[in-house]
Design an enzyme around this catalytic site. Structure first.
Site, mmCIF file in Angstrom:
data_model
loop_
_atom_site.group_PDB
_atom_site.id
_atom_site.type_symbol
_atom_site.label_atom_id
_atom_site.label_comp_id
_atom_site.label_asym_id
_atom_site.label_seq_id
_atom_site.Cartn_x
_atom_site.Cartn_y
_atom_site.Cartn_z
ATOM 1 N N GLU A 127 38.451 70.534 120.537
ATOM 2 C CA GLU A 127 37.064 70.635 120.075
ATOM 3 C C GLU A 127 36.962 69.959 118.711
ATOM 4 O O GLU A 127 37.983 69.717 118.061
ATOM 5 C CB GLU A 127 36.669 72.117 119.937
ATOM 6 C CG GLU A 127 36.746 72.869 121.244
ATOM 7 C CD GLU A 127 36.276 74.315 121.124
ATOM 8 O OE1 GLU A 127 36.029 74.775 119.983
ATOM 9 O OE2 GLU A 127 36.151 74.961 122.166
ATOM 10 N N SER A 132 44.700 70.322 116.312
ATOM 11 C CA SER A 132 46.049 70.899 116.223
ATOM 12 C C SER A 132 45.984 72.417 116.299
ATOM 13 O O SER A 132 46.851 73.066 116.896
ATOM 14 C CB SER A 132 46.706 70.479 114.901
ATOM 15 O OG SER A 132 47.023 69.107 114.944
ATOM 16 N N ILE A 157 38.420 63.986 125.219
ATOM 17 C CA ILE A 157 38.863 64.404 126.548
ATOM 18 C C ILE A 157 39.055 63.172 127.437
ATOM 19 O O ILE A 157 38.085 62.536 127.861
ATOM 20 C CB ILE A 157 37.842 65.387 127.188
ATOM 21 C CG1 ILE A 157 37.513 66.533 126.217
ATOM 22 C CG2 ILE A 157 38.368 65.901 128.528
ATOM 23 C CD1 ILE A 157 38.688 67.356 125.725
ATOM 24 N N ILE A 337 57.781 40.020 116.158
ATOM 25 C CA ILE A 337 58.551 38.963 116.824
ATOM 26 C C ILE A 337 57.618 37.855 117.318
ATOM 27 O O ILE A 337 57.938 36.668 117.240
ATOM 28 C CB ILE A 337 59.399 39.566 117.972
ATOM 29 C CG1 ILE A 337 60.522 40.424 117.364
ATOM 30 C CG2 ILE A 337 59.958 38.487 118.889
ATOM 31 C CD1 ILE A 337 61.260 41.301 118.342
ATOM 32 N N GLY A 339 55.049 36.991 115.851
ATOM 33 C CA GLY A 339 54.500 36.322 114.670
ATOM 34 C C GLY A 339 52.977 36.275 114.737
ATOM 35 O O GLY A 339 52.329 37.238 115.152
ATOM 36 N N GLU A 363 48.025 65.085 122.614
ATOM 37 C CA GLU A 363 48.949 66.082 123.172
ATOM 38 C C GLU A 363 49.975 66.548 122.135
ATOM 39 O O GLU A 363 51.165 66.690 122.418
ATOM 40 C CB GLU A 363 49.610 65.542 124.433
ATOM 41 C CG GLU A 363 48.549 64.988 125.367
ATOM 42 C CD GLU A 363 48.749 65.315 126.795
ATOM 43 O OE1 GLU A 363 49.500 66.249 127.088
ATOM 44 O OE2 GLU A 363 48.127 64.627 127.623
HETATM 45 N N1 CAA Z 1 54.225 78.024 126.574
HETATM 46 C C1 CAA Z 1 53.862 79.301 126.777
HETATM 47 N N2 CAA Z 1 53.405 80.095 125.805
HETATM 48 C C2 CAA Z 1 53.312 79.563 124.567
HETATM 49 C C3 CAA Z 1 53.662 78.240 124.274
HETATM 50 C C4 CAA Z 1 54.147 77.442 125.346
HETATM 51 N N3 CAA Z 1 54.494 76.179 125.139
HETATM 52 N N4 CAA Z 1 53.449 78.004 122.961
HETATM 53 C C5 CAA Z 1 52.994 79.146 122.440
HETATM 54 N N5 CAA Z 1 52.915 80.084 123.418
HETATM 55 C C6 CAA Z 1 52.466 81.472 123.269
HETATM 56 C C7 CAA Z 1 53.286 82.198 122.223
HETATM 57 O O1 CAA Z 1 54.466 82.738 122.781
HETATM 58 C C8 CAA Z 1 52.341 83.265 121.756
HETATM 59 O O2 CAA Z 1 52.309 84.306 122.716
HETATM 60 P P1 CAA Z 1 52.332 85.859 122.253
HETATM 61 O O3 CAA Z 1 51.156 86.058 121.332
HETATM 62 O O4 CAA Z 1 52.233 86.615 123.541
HETATM 63 O O5 CAA Z 1 53.616 86.058 121.525
HETATM 64 C C9 CAA Z 1 50.982 82.598 121.858
HETATM 65 O O6 CAA Z 1 51.139 81.497 122.767
HETATM 66 C C10 CAA Z 1 50.487 82.083 120.528
HETATM 67 O O7 CAA Z 1 51.483 81.242 120.015
HETATM 68 P P2 CAA Z 1 51.491 80.776 118.507
HETATM 69 O O8 CAA Z 1 51.370 81.959 117.608
HETATM 70 O O9 CAA Z 1 52.671 79.893 118.359
HETATM 71 O O10 CAA Z 1 50.129 79.920 118.426
HETATM 72 P P3 CAA Z 1 49.554 79.046 117.270
HETATM 73 O O11 CAA Z 1 48.098 79.293 117.227
HETATM 74 O O12 CAA Z 1 50.351 79.237 116.024
HETATM 75 O O13 CAA Z 1 49.721 77.543 117.801
HETATM 76 C C11 CAA Z 1 50.768 75.441 118.240
HETATM 77 C C12 CAA Z 1 50.905 76.982 118.141
HETATM 78 C C13 CAA Z 1 52.112 74.946 118.689
HETATM 79 C C14 CAA Z 1 50.454 74.838 116.876
HETATM 80 C C15 CAA Z 1 49.653 75.100 119.254
HETATM 81 O O14 CAA Z 1 48.393 75.450 118.799
HETATM 82 C C16 CAA Z 1 49.637 73.612 119.575
HETATM 83 O O15 CAA Z 1 50.420 73.164 120.379
HETATM 84 N N6 CAA Z 1 48.725 72.822 118.939
HETATM 85 C C17 CAA Z 1 48.538 71.422 119.304
HETATM 86 C C18 CAA Z 1 47.487 71.308 120.359
HETATM 87 C C19 CAA Z 1 47.527 69.985 121.062
HETATM 88 O O16 CAA Z 1 48.582 69.465 121.383
HETATM 89 N N7 CAA Z 1 46.330 69.430 121.342
HETATM 90 C C20 CAA Z 1 46.203 68.160 122.008
HETATM 91 C C21 CAA Z 1 45.423 68.291 123.290
HETATM 92 S S1 CAA Z 1 45.451 66.693 124.088
HETATM 93 C C22 CAA Z 1 43.919 66.502 124.723
HETATM 94 O O17 CAA Z 1 43.222 67.440 124.906
HETATM 95 C C23 CAA Z 1 43.455 65.111 125.000
HETATM 96 C C24 CAA Z 1 43.655 64.674 126.409
HETATM 97 O O18 CAA Z 1 42.748 64.701 127.246
HETATM 98 C C25 CAA Z 1 44.959 64.075 126.745
#
Ligand code: CAA
Length: 406
Positions: A127, A132, A157, A337, A339, A363
């Site tokens: 959004e 992130s 998206i 490469i 240039g 991602e």
């Molecule tokens: N698999 C399963 N569960 C997961 C997980 C995973 N990979 N990562 C985290 N969780 C779970 C945790 O275990 C936790 O669970 P509990 O509360 O039950 O313990 C819960 O999710 C919350 O985890 P965090 O406290 O770690 O969450 P956070 O808010 O601190 O965020 C983060 C962690 C890694 C920063 C995450 O927010 C993240 O990956 N951010 C990046 C987002 C991203 O990659 N966005 C790009 C989207 S691409 C797109 O949309 C464009 C397209 O079309 C291609």
């Protein structure tokens, strides 16, 4: 330790390579220059069965493993990152989560049509104020009898404007934080759903990147993917799949940069010899080759773990981080490469350079992957979940990971 592909994996690789060279490569540059999404190509990809690759046979799929899927993804990206994005989003960000979290009814409703490309999917997580910080969802899902009413906006998206199905993540109960988030399968012809294409962009000109608008969209409860409150988990699962395919695609970009650079370096002459004979050119080519091979092993290791059914958030993050940055380095070297001709859109290096730049943004930025990996190494938050099993690489290094929470 065996570094060998099975006969089936080799055949799938060959099949993808031929399709990439004969059907995608000839139109890739022209589609990019015209900023055109190629619907004819989409039809061919569907007819050839590419979208059905990982699905079980009962949904019209071919049930290939992740090693073969990685090789297919690499081959598509080698010729066109825009096409690879279409392919990856369809499979990794929409088909895979439906397979993992969907009810049988949802699977039967969507997967056979996704297998042929009749239905194209997009993944609505990001959004304007939740990039992130994916947990900061502002899109709301308000319960109303047998329905949820969705309101909000999604951005960046991939496939958005051309999709028949959107996997939408929304906040149903803000007081519960990420445990109030739900995932929904939204048919895009539903009243209140609209899109806008984001244009112009730095790269991926032949891929459709969109905003999604949800204005009182009424979605039946049967369209919820996973359980109430499981939406963040669904989103993270999607990213674990999508990041894997971005990593595999990055290897393809790296390989393409080696291919075009070595060919050019052995044709172009300066100071009376082929430029490939100069050591400073050779240094760039050697670095690209080492990066490419190291990245391919990281991807195949992550694929191997996926095929064992082992959670591999850590290995996927590592592959995504390394391969995306390696592809950016390789495309930069390719331009160098070539240039002055590297700066011209009449030569291939420029397209790879522009298209590579998104690889460590979407991602999960490189910063997010470093955060995931560093917190895992420090024992602050095990990336593969608490008590995750040792991987073959862990066993090789006989390494005890820190487990204490800091
Ligand atoms: N698999 C399963 N569960 C997961 C997980 C995973 N990979 N990562 C985290 N969780 C779970 C945790 O275990 C936790 O669970 P509990 O509360 O039950 O313990 C819960 O999710 C919350 O985890 P965090 O406290 O770690 O969450 P956070 O808010 O601190 O965020 C983060 C962690 C890694 C920063 C995450 O927010 C993240 O990956 N951010 C990046 C987002 C991203 O990659 N966005 C790009 C989207 S691409 C797109 O949309 C464009 C397209 O079309 C291609």
């Amino acid at each position: 330790m065996k570094f060998e592909l099975t006969e089936e994996q080799r055949q799938i690789w060959q099949w993808a390579k031929e399709f990439a060279d004969t059907e995608i490569a000839p139109v890739a540059a022209a589609n990019d220059q015209a900023s055109r999404f190629d619907f004819d190509l989409l039809k061919k990809i569907g007819e050839q069965g590419f979208f059905s690759a990982i699905l079980p046979e009962k949904y019209g799929g071919q049930n290939i493993d992740h090693v073969a899927y990685a090789l297919m993804t690499e081959e598509i990206a080698r010729v066109c990152s825009s096409t690879r994005t279409l392919f990856s989003v369809q499979i990794s960000l929409v088909e895979k989560p439906i397979l993992e979290f969907g009810t049988e009814e949802q699977k039967m409703k969507y997967l056979p049509k996704m297998a042929t490309g009749e239905i194209i999917g997009c993944f609505g997580l990001t959004e304007p104020n939740a990039g992130s910080d994916a947990g900061n969802q502002q899109t709301t899902a308000t319960e109303d009898g047998d329905y949820f009413i969705l309101n909000g906006q999604k951005t960046w998206i991939s496939n958005g404007c051309i999709s028949q199905l959107a996997l939408v993540i929304a906040q149903a109960d803000k007081s519960k934080g990420h445990k109030g988030i739900c995932a929904f399968l939204v048919d895009t012809d539903i009243p209140g759903f609209s899109t806008r294409e984001i244009k112009p962009k730095l790269g991926l000109h032949a891929s459709v990147t969109s905003e999604l608008f949800l204005d009182n969209v009424r979605v039946h409860k049967s369209q919820m993917l996973g359980k109430y409150g499981e939406g963040f988990k669904v989103a993270m699962y999607c990213l674990d799949q999508g990041r894997f395919s971005v990593a595999a695609g990055s290897v393809g970009v790296n390989q393409a940069c080696i291919d075009i650079s070595t060919k050019y370096a052995m044709e172009r002459e300066a100071f009376g010899q082929k430029i490939g004979e100069f050591q400073m050119i050779q240094q760039m080519i050697a670095d690209m080759a080492a990066d490419c091979e190291a990245g391919r092993f990281l991807v195949l290791h992550a694929a191997y773990l996926k095929d064992q059914g082992v959670r591999n958030t850590r290995e996927t993050s590592m592959a995504k981080l390394f391969c995306s940055e390696a592809a950016i380095r390789a495309s930069n070297s390719a331009v160098q490469i070539f240039g002055g001709y590297g700066f011209s859109e009449e030569y291939p290096a420029a397209r790879y350079y522009r298209d590579a730049r998104v690889l460590n943004l979407y991602e999960g930025t490189s910063q997010i992957h470093r955060l995931i990996l560093a917190q895992d190494e420090l024992g602050i938050r095990p990336a593969n979940g608490p008590g995750s099993p040792m991987t073959p690489i862990d066993r090789l290094s006989y390494r005890e990971k820190p487990t204490a929470k800091v």
